[in-house]
Design an enzyme around this catalytic site. Structure first.
Site, PDB file in Angstrom:
ATOM      1  N   SER A 252      57.750 -35.590 -38.170  1.00 35.26           N
ATOM      2  CA  SER A 252      58.772 -35.759 -37.143  1.00 35.26           C
ATOM      3  C   SER A 252      58.476 -34.842 -35.970  1.00 35.26           C
ATOM      4  O   SER A 252      57.683 -33.914 -36.065  1.00 35.26           O
ATOM      5  CB  SER A 252      60.150 -35.456 -37.703  1.00 35.26           C
ATOM      6  OG  SER A 252      60.330 -34.059 -37.728  1.00 35.26           O
ATOM      7  N   LYS A 253      59.119 -35.162 -34.888  1.00 35.10           N
ATOM      8  CA  LYS A 253      58.877 -34.471 -33.643  1.00 35.10           C
ATOM      9  C   LYS A 253      59.023 -32.946 -33.785  1.00 35.10           C
ATOM     10  O   LYS A 253      58.303 -32.175 -33.177  1.00 35.10           O
ATOM     11  CB  LYS A 253      59.881 -35.000 -32.607  1.00 35.10           C
ATOM     12  CG  LYS A 253      59.435 -34.769 -31.229  1.00 35.10           C
ATOM     13  CD  LYS A 253      59.485 -35.914 -30.274  1.00 35.10           C
ATOM     14  CE  LYS A 253      58.727 -35.530 -29.026  1.00 35.10           C
ATOM     15  NZ  LYS A 253      57.354 -35.812 -29.046  1.00 35.10           N
ATOM     16  N   ARG A 254      59.976 -32.573 -34.630  1.00 31.74           N
ATOM     17  CA  ARG A 254      60.235 -31.146 -34.803  1.00 31.74           C
ATOM     18  C   ARG A 254      58.999 -30.379 -35.263  1.00 31.74           C
ATOM     19  O   ARG A 254      58.822 -29.218 -34.951  1.00 31.74           O
ATOM     20  CB  ARG A 254      61.351 -30.956 -35.828  1.00 31.74           C
ATOM     21  CG  ARG A 254      62.596 -30.378 -35.224  1.00 31.74           C
ATOM     22  CD  ARG A 254      63.655 -30.217 -36.272  1.00 31.74           C
ATOM     23  NE  ARG A 254      63.685 -31.389 -37.146  1.00 31.74           N
ATOM     24  CZ  ARG A 254      63.720 -31.347 -38.459  1.00 31.74           C
ATOM     25  NH1 ARG A 254      63.736 -30.199 -39.066  1.00 31.74           N
ATOM     26  NH2 ARG A 254      63.752 -32.450 -39.170  1.00 31.74           N
ATOM     27  N   ASP A 255      58.162 -31.046 -36.061  1.00 38.09           N
ATOM     28  CA  ASP A 255      57.013 -30.344 -36.632  1.00 38.09           C
ATOM     29  C   ASP A 255      55.798 -30.370 -35.721  1.00 38.09           C
ATOM     30  O   ASP A 255      54.720 -29.989 -36.114  1.00 38.09           O
ATOM     31  CB  ASP A 255      56.627 -30.968 -37.976  1.00 38.09           C
ATOM     32  CG  ASP A 255      57.821 -31.148 -38.861  1.00 38.09           C
ATOM     33  OD1 ASP A 255      58.384 -30.134 -39.251  1.00 38.09           O
ATOM     34  OD2 ASP A 255      58.197 -32.300 -39.131  1.00 38.09           O
ATOM     35  N   GLY A 256      55.939 -30.880 -34.528  1.00 40.29           N
ATOM     36  CA  GLY A 256      54.779 -30.857 -33.642  1.00 40.29           C
ATOM     37  C   GLY A 256      54.587 -32.194 -32.986  1.00 40.29           C
ATOM     38  O   GLY A 256      55.526 -32.974 -32.870  1.00 40.29           O
TER      39      GLY A 256
END
Ligand code: GLU
Length: 487
Positions: A252-256
Site C-alpha cells: 500500500s501507498k503507506r509503505d512506499g
C-alpha cells in the site's frame, strides 16, 4: 482460437505496480499466442475518473513498452473503448435482461436498504438485498415513479445454485448463489456498475481470457451469472495473486512507492521494472532471473503463475535495476540522470554546452556501477562538482595529519598546474610519477590526495574525479584542505 485479452483500468489515479503486472501478463499471453491485447477504460465512476489519469496510465504502459493492438488510441473494430462512450450498448443488454426476466427495477430508498441491512445483521445473517421489488406490478411501479423515485436495475440471482468457476490459476472455485443477493447492474442515473459493464465489454470485444488481480475473484460469480443469463459462455479466468510487502501486509501507498511513475521518476529503467513485475507471481522454469520482454514472451505461461501471494521486495528490484544500468550505454544513462542533476541546479534546464554534456557523460560513466537507480546519482555529485570538498572527519581527518601530506599536496598542485590536459590516462601517469618522485608507497600519496579533494576515504576513482572536477576546482579544493586541515 484467436486469443483476445484485455487490460481495463479505472482511470482514477496513476498506474500501480499491480495494474502494470496485470497489463504485462495479458500482454505476454497475447504475444505468446499471437493473439490480440486490448486496452480499454472503465471510466463509469464519473466523480473519480479523469482523462488525465487515463492519459497517465497509457503513458506509463508505453514507457514500460507494453504495447496494445486494439483499444484506446489504437482503435479497432470493437470500440468505442471507454465505458462512458458505450452507454447505449449497456442499455441494449439491460433491456435483454429485463425482457428475459433476469433483471428488474428496484425503487427501494437508501433508508429502506439500510433498515434491511441492519435487521439482517441483527439476526446474524449476511446483509444482502432480499428482493422486495422482484414482483412489482406495473401499477405499483407507476405509483412509485409518481412519488419521484428513480429506479436502479437489479440482477435476479437464482436461488440455491453453485456457481463454478474454473480458474487457470486457482483451479475450480465454487460460490453459492444464496449469499449473493440481487445486485445492482444499473444505477439510478443510468450508469452501469462494474460487474455488468465488464461482462458486456468482454462479450462484445470477444475476450477469451480474463487475467486480472485476485481482488476480483469475489466479483467473478456475479459476472458468471450474467453470462449465464445472456446465454453466452464465460471467458477463461485467471486471477493472479495479491502483491504483499516484505512484512506480509498488502502493498500500500503507506509503505512506499506503489505507482509506476514513482519508479520512473526515481530513475528505474522500464526494462528492469518489466523484468521485476513479471516475477511477481510468475516463475520461470529455469534459474535465470533476467528477462527482456521478448524473452518473457517466449518463457511466459499461465500454468507457472502462482496461487500464493507475491512479495514486493525493493532490494530485489534494486538488484535487477542495477543489472540493467550496467548494460546501458552512458548516453542513455546521461539522459536519465539529467533531471536529478538539474534538480540540484548543477546543469541548466535549457540546452547544455558541449562541455556540460561531456561532463554529464563522464559523471554517469564514473558512477553507474554503483547505482541501484539514477536518482542515487545525486549522492555522488559532491565528488565531481564545485571547489570545496566535504569536510573530512575521523579517519579521513587523520589521513591529512600524515607527515608526508604537505609535500604530497604541494607536488600534486604543482603537477596539476603544469599538465596540459587533465584526462583519465594523464591523471594515472601523474599520480604514478608522484610516488616515484616522492619515493612513497602508493597509498601514502593517493589517500591524502583523495581526502584533500573529496573529504572522503572512499568513492569513485581519482582518475574519474580529477578530470571531471577540472583544474580550477581541483586546485581550489586542495587549497581549502591545505588551509583548513593541515597543521
Ligand atoms: N477496472 C477494474 C480494475 O481496474 C478492471 C477489472 C477487470 O479486469 O475486470 O481493477
Amino acid at each position: 482460437m484467436n486469443i483476445r485479452v484485455r487490460f481495463a483500468p479505472s482511470p482514477t489515479g496513476p498506474l500501480h505496480i499491480g495494474g502494470a503486472r496485470s497489463a504485462l501478463f495479458n500482454y505476454l499471453w497475447a504475444r505468446k499466442n499471437k493473439g490480440t491485447f486490448i486496452v480499454r477504460s472503465e471510466d463509469t465512476d464519473l466523480e473519480r475518473s479523469s482523462r488525465e489519469s487515463e492519459h497517465n496510465i497509457l503513458e506509463a504502459l508505453r514507457w514500460l513498452n507494453i504495447q496494445w493492438d486494439e483499444g484506446i488510441e489504437a482503435g479497432g473494430e470493437h470500440g468505442p473503448y471507454r465505458q462512458t462512450d458505450r452507454l447505449a450498448l449497456y442499455k441494449e443488454y439491460t433491456e435483454t435482461l429485463m425482457t428475459s426476466g433476469h433483471a428488474y427495477y428496484c425503487y427501494c430508498t437508501e433508508e429502506e436498504l439500510e433498515q434491511e441491512r441492519e435487521s439482517l445483521i441483527a439476526k446474524g445473517e449476511t446483509p444482502r438485498y432480499l428482493g422486495k421489488c422482484r414482483q412489482l406490478t406495473l401499477e405499483q411501479r407507476t405509483a412509485l415513479e409518481l412519488e419521484g423515485r428513480k429506479p436502479v436495475v437489479r440482477f435476479r440471482v437464482p436461488e440455491g445454485e453453485a456457481i463454478r468457476i474454473s480458474d487457470q490459476v486457482r483451479g475450480e472455485v465454487v460460490f453459492e448463489s444464496n449469499g449473493i443477493g440481487d445486485y445492482v447492474i444499473v444505477k439510478s442515473d443510468g450508469i452501469p456498475t462494474y460487474n455488468f459493464a465488464v461482462v458486456v465489454d468482454d462479450i462484445t470485444m470477444a475476450i477469451t481470457h480474463v487475467i486480472r488481480g485476485e481482488e476480483h475473484l469475489s466479483n467473478t460469480p456475479r459476472q458468471v451469472l450474467i453470462y449465464q443469463a445472456l446465454g453466452v459462455s464465460s471467458p477463461q479466468f485467471a486471477h493472479i495473486s495479491l502483491i504483499l510487502n516484505t512484512d506480509g501486509g498488502k502493498m500500500s501507498k503507506r509503505d512506499g512507492d506503489t505507482a509506476v511513475i514513482d519508479y520512473w521518476k526515481k530513475g528505474y529503467l522500464p526494462e528492469a521494472i518489466v523484468n521485476f513485475i513479471a516475477l511477481l507471481g510468475w516463475s520461470p522454469s529455469g534459474e535465470e532471473e533476467f528477462y527482456t520482454l521478448d524473452e518473457l514472451t517466449e518463457a511466459f505461461s499461465l500454468d507457472r503463475v502462482s496461487k500464493s501471494p507475491a512479495v514486493f521486495d525493493r532490494h530485489k528490484l534494486n538488484y535487477i535495476n542495477a543489472h540493467y544500468i550496467k548494460k546501458t550505454l552512458p548516453e542513455r544513462l546521461a539522459e536519465l540522470v539529467l533531471p536529478h542533476v538539474q534538480e540540484l541546479g548543477i546543469l541548466p534546464y535549457e540546452e547544455r554546452s558541449a562541455e556540460q554534456q561531456q561532463w554529464l557523460i563522464g559523471f554517469i560513466g564514473a558512477i553507474s556501477e554503483k547505482l541501484s537507480y539514477l536518482a542515487e546519482g545525486k549522492d555522488f555529485i559532491h565528488y565531481f562538482h564545485g571547489d570545496v570538498p566535504l569536510e573530512p572527519e575521523g579517519e579521513a581527518l587523520e589521513v591529512l595529519g600524515g607527515e608526508q601530506v604537505p609535500a604530497v599536496l604541494a607536488l600534486f598542485g604543482e603537477k596539476v598546474r603544469e599538465i596540459d590536459l587533465l584526462s583519465g590516462p594523464s591523471v594515472k601517469v601523474l599520480l604514478k610519477q608522484m610516488t616515484k618522485e616522492l619515493k612513497l608507497g602508493g597509498k601514502l600519496v593517493y589517500m591524502p590526495v583523495r581526502v584533500a579533494l573529496t573529504g572522503q576515504m572512499h568513492g569513485p576513482e581519482l582518475y574519474d574525479i580529477i578530470p571531471l572536477l577540472g583544474r580550477e576546482n581541483v586546485l581550489g579544493r586542495i587549497a581549502v584542505s591545505e588551509t583548513r586541515y593541515l597543521s
